[in-house]
Structures are given as C-alpha cells and as structure tokens.
Design a protein around this motif. Structure first.
Motif, short mmCIF file in Angstrom:
data_model
loop_
_atom_site.label_atom_id
_atom_site.label_comp_id
_atom_site.label_asym_id
_atom_site.label_seq_id
_atom_site.Cartn_x
_atom_site.Cartn_y
_atom_site.Cartn_z
N LEU A 228 87.51 -48.60 82.53
CA LEU A 228 86.83 -48.50 81.44
C LEU A 228 85.41 -47.94 81.79
O LEU A 228 84.75 -48.34 82.81
CB LEU A 228 86.27 -49.91 80.72
N THR B 252 81.51 -46.54 80.32
CA THR B 252 80.47 -46.98 79.51
C THR B 252 80.59 -45.77 78.43
O THR B 252 80.48 -44.76 78.76
CB THR B 252 79.08 -47.24 80.18
N ILE C 122 82.81 -50.06 75.85
CA ILE C 122 81.61 -50.89 76.78
C ILE C 122 80.38 -50.18 76.79
O ILE C 122 80.45 -49.09 76.93
CB ILE C 122 82.25 -51.16 78.14
N ARG D 283 89.27 -52.36 84.41
CA ARG D 283 88.57 -51.68 85.56
C ARG D 283 88.32 -50.50 85.25
O ARG D 283 87.17 -49.81 85.69
CB ARG D 283 89.43 -51.98 86.97
N ARG E 165 81.43 -56.45 81.37
CA ARG E 165 82.12 -55.74 80.44
C ARG E 165 82.15 -56.23 79.07
O ARG E 165 82.80 -57.41 79.21
CB ARG E 165 83.37 -54.98 81.04
N THR E 166 81.95 -55.49 78.26
CA THR E 166 81.94 -56.22 76.94
C THR E 166 82.20 -55.16 75.87
O THR E 166 81.62 -54.19 75.59
CB THR E 166 80.47 -57.03 76.29
N SER F 93 77.85 -51.41 78.95
CA SER F 93 77.71 -51.58 80.52
C SER F 93 78.71 -52.45 81.31
O SER F 93 79.79 -52.77 80.73
CB SER F 93 76.21 -52.40 80.58
N LEU F 94 78.64 -52.35 82.62
CA LEU F 94 79.62 -53.34 83.49
C LEU F 94 79.41 -54.44 83.55
O LEU F 94 80.49 -55.23 83.86
CB LEU F 94 80.07 -52.25 84.64
N LEU G 237 87.18 -58.85 80.60
CA LEU G 237 86.47 -58.11 79.55
C LEU G 237 86.11 -59.42 78.51
O LEU G 237 87.18 -59.80 78.07
CB LEU G 237 87.22 -56.93 78.87
#
Ligand code: ADP
Ligand code: MG
Length: 692
Positions: free
Chosen positions: A60, A62, A126, A58, A132-133, A128-129, A99
C-alpha cells in the motif's frame, strides 16, 4: 419510459421473484426506487473496483486507494469515557503486514460482524505507514464459493445502497437476477428494426465502439445490461452505458416525434403569411435595419405561417440579438391575415415592456394592443384601454385585429382569445411544456413561436424541444458598445463604487444585483438591506429598488423612472435577469456572483451593452473554491451565450441550467445530457427512420 417497461414483460415481475428478496429487503429496495426485476437490472453502479489484482498490505502506498484482502486478527471498541460511543477498530492481516480498519463512530452491529478469523476485503487508502490505517473503509465479508465469481477476481460494481442492503447483497441480487432473467431482456424495437438480429450476449464484443449505425457492432441490450454490472474490462462500462443511454434517447425521441406526427396529421394551419401591408410601414418607422440573421429567421417563420401545418418553432438568440423585433414582424403577419395574436411573458415587468413597445410600434398601424397580467387588464381601469377612436382613425385592418400581451394570466379561465392566429411565448424556459400546450389549446391550432433567451445547448434543445423547429439569430445588431467583465474580491468594493460614481457622473446608469431579497442564514447579501446604506453612500445619485416582493404598481413606477434616468442605480435581485432593455445602463455589478449560474450571469450581463457606450460587468466573489473561480472565469473569457450555456450544462447539469421552474427535463438512468450530444443526435435520426 424504458424500452422493456411494459406489464407483460417477465422483467416487470416484482422484485420478490428474485431469490433472497423477502418483504423486508423489498421494503429496503423500494427506497432506491427498485420495485421490479427490471428496476434491479437497471440499477446503475456508481463506481467499479478492479479486484482482479489486490495489493498486499505491505504494498500500500500513502494516498493511493486500493483493495486488500486479509483475515481479522483482533477487533474491538475503544472508548475514552464511560458510556460514550467510541470508535471501532480491527486489525487485518494478509501475511505481509497488518492494517488497521477504523471507524470513528462505533455501531452496535460491528462487534458481531468484524469477528476475529473472518476474511474481509477492504477498500480505502492509507495516510501513513505507522501504523497503516484505513479510516472508514468499505469492506466486504468473504464467505462462500460464489464469492470468487461475483465479489473478487473481477471488476466488481459498487452500487448505490441503502440501509439494510450492503454492497455485497446488492451485487449478489443483481447477479442472481441476471442469471435468471438475462434471456428475457429483449432487444429494443428500434434496434431490431435497424439491425435485424443483434449479436447475442455470448458473442465476442467489438474492440471499438463505433456508434455510426451503418458500421457499428452495438452490444445487444442484454449484453449491455450484463456489462454495466460485470464488465470484463473497465472500458466495457462506457460501451454498455452508451448502448443503454441510446435506448433511452431513442425512446424519448420516438415519443416526441410521434406527438409531432399526430399533431401534423390532425392540425391544419391557419393561413397567416400576411401580405406585407403592415410590415412594410412597420420596418420603415423602426429606426434600424434588420440584421441578416433577423431577416433569415423571418423568412423561416413566414414559410411556416403560410404552410400546411401550424408553426411550432423555437426562436433562439443570444441576449440583445433582437428577438422582439422578429416577434413583432411575426405578429404582423398574423394580423395582416386577419387573426389575433397572444404574447406571453414570464414576468409582469416584461409584459409591461412588451406592451409599451408594441403599443408604440403597432398602434400607429391601427392594431389594438391589449394587456392582461395578474394585476392589470386593459379596458378595466379606463386608463389602459386605447381610445376606440384612435384605433379607428388609422386602422387599415377591417375589422381591426388585436395583440394580447400578458403573463400566464392569459391562461387563466374566462379570458377569451378569439380568432387566435399566433401565440408567442417569450423566455420559454420559465414556462412548462404543459402551460405552453394550455395556451395553444385556447385557439384552433394557432401558430406557435417560442422565444428563449437562454441559449440552449444542442443536447438539451433536442431533448426538451425536440418537437419544435429551430431558428437561430446568430448575429448581434451593429453599433453596440463592448462589454468588459471583471472578477473582484469584496475588499475591492470601495474602488468599484468609485468607478461606478464616475460612470454615473458621465450620465450613465447602473444595475446592482444581489442574490437575496432579505438576509438569511446563508450569509449572502440581500437587496433590501444594502438599499438603505447605498442610498446615502451614492447620494446625490438616486437609487431604486426592485425585487419579487415589490408590488406590481410600484415596480412599474421604478422601471419607468429608471428608463427615464430619474433613477440612476437600480438595486435588484435576478428578477431583472430577463429581457429588461435600458440602453443607457452600462454598469452591472453582481455581488456574491458565485451563487448564480453561468447562464443566469450571462442573462444579467445581457442587460448592459445595449447602447453605443462601453459597458462594464463586475462580478464580486470571495469564494476561493477552485471550481467556483474557474466557473466565473468563463464569464471573463467569453460573451458567447452558447459557449456559456454549454459550460453551465457541463458544470451544473440541465436542471440547474434551466432553473427550478423547469419541470420538463427528463430523467435518464444512463443518458447524460452533459456529454451525450452525439447519442442524442443519433437517437433523433434513428427515431425518424423508425417512424417512416
Ligand atoms: P432580445 O433578443 O434579448 O430580446 P431585444 O429584442 O430586446 O433583444 O433587442 C435588444 C435591443 O436591440 C433593442 O433595443 C432593440 O430595439 C435593438 N435592436 C433589435 N434589432 C436591431 C437591429 N437590427 N439593429 C439595431 N438595433 C436593433
Ligand atoms: Mg427579449
């Protein structure tokens, strides 16, 4: 090379003596040049990850790389077309959020590895949210108790890897090797001599790392090896690296200085200081007064040539500083003393130029000037050997001595250099150290003067030429016109040509340099191709062509015509980089300038600004990469060869700075010649003290 690298050390044991390394892993590790326990212990991490504190998924942000820890709750391959290899994706959950971990090319092993329920660390960032990737993250499976010590809750090393050896495996092996062999890492000899007992591995480390030997608390070698892999603080890493680098530098300096000592013990110098009877008339007819720097350097050379040991001296000076006249004076000292001299150049063009200068300067004094290159030898084709009568007429040498000028052909078998008192090597960096030794061995320990046109940064100088004494000409002769440097995009070329035509109309000459001889896939401009169009474009001015594939005889004609201003514009490759001296040439245009090193550009620019007229260097480059633009800016900002060489070393490293042919750059695991000047200096002092 390395301090503990001897056959009797337990660290020389094969890598299979580390638990967990069988023949398969040994084969994999061999690809990383890891064969022994020591190789493994000195396998330097490429970066570190601070895993003392993880971010929750949570938290993280960008664009900010971080490590997270979670369990896989779903995994699978996604394909769009039947049979195609799609991407692989899994979902990591740490209780705060999900994630996605995504690899665009799925590999066969992935489905068996990223299994639901397993706990993983993942490092990435990441974009973007939603969602999350991490794309292509580095991951590590957590499975055993040892993980808590080695792989998490600490700063962990990420080592260079190879197929079959994951980060986790590598770290584990190094951990095991440390546990088993740490006590066998013996302190380096020089450190024992310097400091007596070193602080043990368990002792608290000093808070500041002061490398002054008198006051410092260096970590022991064993301590440094552990710290480089498993530092307690990130600042420890540099601390440890410096300690290990110092070992490498000291080792090398001891080798260099031992060689020098042996040489001095075995070699007695030929007495070559001369008596001024040739130098006096030489200087009187030279047409200029030596600069203070030239005079100072000549004093250093004379002291060497009249000293106990054969001279081993590196003469350094920026392009145009007048090294040739100094070389001529050194030659005259040996000639006055009744010895012969050999002068070796890296290219035939330069050998020719020296031959012409030295013939003009020295033959009136009764010195025989001979020439030997791959394609030419005086005395063979009649046209080259000076009439004997001419030498006899004015000779005040009994018997007359000779100076032999040539390329590396001087080295090739059969050519005899009798009574050799002095060997001068011009533009040394094109010759390897072995070649240098070869030439010197031809005589009975002649004096050696090595001249380099690439100013060499201190670190490199002390490393590569540590066994040579250094003289520097740090002053340019007076009365030189200034050189202005401009960077332009190719769109501006029409204007540039207009400018060049104007200079040609004023009677000046120009060099135009291209990176390639012939066109190839790299898209860089080629001199042979441009030649045809420029011939017409620049008419009625005459254009000449010079590159490595032009035959020697023709090169000579082209150079002679250019010198005589029969050719107004010389198109060339970087072949003309070293030494060519035509004072009327005041324009240097370099296309694809970004494809040259800074030191090389500086050399090229050194071809102009040699006469009284103002000179112009124009660098054409379309490359927008910020790094490459900044690099070229250095050329606009300074004409100081030493500054430029330092920059080049920092930006491209020693191999690039010195060029492909320089084989002598030592490889260090921990030492970095780009920045370790203080360490190199210190190593030199330490080595000298150890050898006392
Ligand atoms: P480099 O150090 O690059 O080899 P050169 O020896 O080719 O430089 O000298 C460059 C030019 O400067 C030559 O034309 C040389 O004759 C001239 N030159 C050398 N020393 C002096 C001096 N003291 N005063 C004036 N001109 C000099
Ligand atoms: Mg020169």
């Amino acid at each position: 090379m390395l301090p503990t690298d001897n056959k009797t050390s337990p660290l020389a044991a094969p890598i299979t003596s580390v638990w967990g390394v069988g023949s398969e892993r040994a084969k994999n590790l061999a690809r990383l040049d890891i064969f022994t326990v020591e190789d493994l212990l000195l396998h330097k991490p490429r970066r570190y990850e601070d895993r003392r504190k993880f971010l929750s998924i949570r938290e993280l942000k960008t664009g900010e790389p971080a490590t997270v820890r979670g369990r896989i709750i779903a995994a699978g391959q996604k394909t769009w077309k039947k049979g195609a290899r799609g991407m692989f994706e899994c979902v990591l959950d740490d209780g705060t959020a999900h994630l996605y971990l995504r690899w665009w090319q799925s590999q066969a092993w992935m489905a068996d590895y990223y299994v639901t329920g397993r706990e993983f660390l993942a490092f990435g960032k990441i974009e973007s949210l939603r969602p999350r990737t991490f794309e292509h993250p580095e991951t590590e499976l957590l499975e055993t108790d040892a993980d808590e010590f080695i792989h998490v809750n600490r700063i962990v090393p990420i080592h260079p890897l190879t197929e079959g050896i994951t980060a986790r495996v590598m770290r584990t092996l190094i951990w095991r090797a440390l546990e088993k062999f740490e006590t066998q890492i013996t302190e380096s000899e020089w450190a024992k001599l310097q400091f007596g007992a070193m602080p043990s591995a368990s002792q608290a480390k000093p808070s500041t790392f002061n490398l002054q030997p008198s006051t410092s608390l260096l970590p022991s070698r064993a301590n440094a090896v552990r710290m480089i892999h498993f530092p307690e603080e990130l600042t420890d890493v540099e601390f440890a690296r410096q300690r290990l680098a110092l070992d490498e530098f000291v080792e090398l300096q001891i080798q260099i200085q031992t060689r020098r000592k042996k040489f001095e013990a075995s070699a007695k110098a030929l007495s070559c200081a001369g008596d001024n009877r040739l130098i006096k008339p030489f200087l009187a007819q030279l047409g200029f007064k030596l600069t203070n720097a030239q005079t100072r350097v000549l004093r250093e050379i004379r002291a060497d040539m009249g000293g106990l040991h054969p001279m081993r001296r590196l003469l350094q000076g920026d392009v145009g500083s007048g090294k040739t006249a100094v070389a001529a004076c050194a030659a005259l000292m040996a000639l006055e003393s009744g010895f012969n001299v050999a002068l070796m150049s890296p290219t035939e063009i330069l050998a020719e130029q020296h031959f012409r200068n030295f013939s003009r300067w020295l033959e009136p004094l009764g010195v025989k000037v001979e020439m030997q290159t791959g394609s030419k030898k005086t005395g063979e084709d009649g046209g080259w050997r000076m009439e004997d009568g001419k030498n006899a007429r004015s000779s005040i040498l009994h018997p007359p001595s000779s100076i032999f000028i040539g390329t590396h052909a001087l080295l090739t078998g059969g050519f005899d250099l009798p009574k050799l008192g002095l060997v001068i090597i011009d533009e040394q960096h094109k010759f390897g150290v072995t070649q240098r030794e070869q030439l010197v061995r031809k005589g009975n320990y002649p004096h050696l003067l090595v001249m380099t046109a690439t100013p060499i940064p201190r670190t490199l100088g002390l490393t590569l030429y540590g066994d040579l004494d250094l003289s520097t000409i740090d002053e340019l002769p007076p009365g030189r016109g200034s050189v202005k440097t401009f960077i332009r995009v190719a769109d501006k070329l029409p204007k540039v040509w207009e400018f060049i035509r104007q200079k040609l109309a004023e009677g000046r000459q120009a060099y135009v340099v291209y990176p390639r001889v012939e066109e190839n896939v790299d898209g860089l401009k080629a001199v042979t191709k441009e030649f045809d169009s420029l011939k017409t474009k620049l008419a009625p001015f005459r254009v000449g062509l010079l590159h490595g594939r032009v035959k020697a005889a023709e090169k000579e004609i082209v150079m002679a015509d250019f010198r005589a201003n029969q050719i107004n514009v010389l198109l060339a490759t970087s072949l003309i980089e070293v030494g060519v001296d035509v004072p009327n040439a005041t324009v240097m245009l370099i296309e694809n300038a970004e494809s040259f090193g800074l030191a090389q550009l500086h050399q090229l620019r050194g071809r102009i600004g040699r006469g009284a007229h103002e000179s112009f260097c124009i660098l054409i480059s379309d490359v927008k990469k910020p790094g490459s633009q900044d690099r070229l800016r250095v050329m606009e900002e300074t004409t100081d060869g030493f500054k430029i060489a330092e920059e080049d070393l920092k930006l491209r490293g020693p191999g690039e700075l010195l060029g492909q042919q320089q084989s002598g750059v030592p490889q260090f695991r921990f030492g970095d010649l780009r920045g370790d000047i203080a360490l190199v200096r210190q190593a030199r002092e330490i080595a000298a003290r150890c050898l006392k």
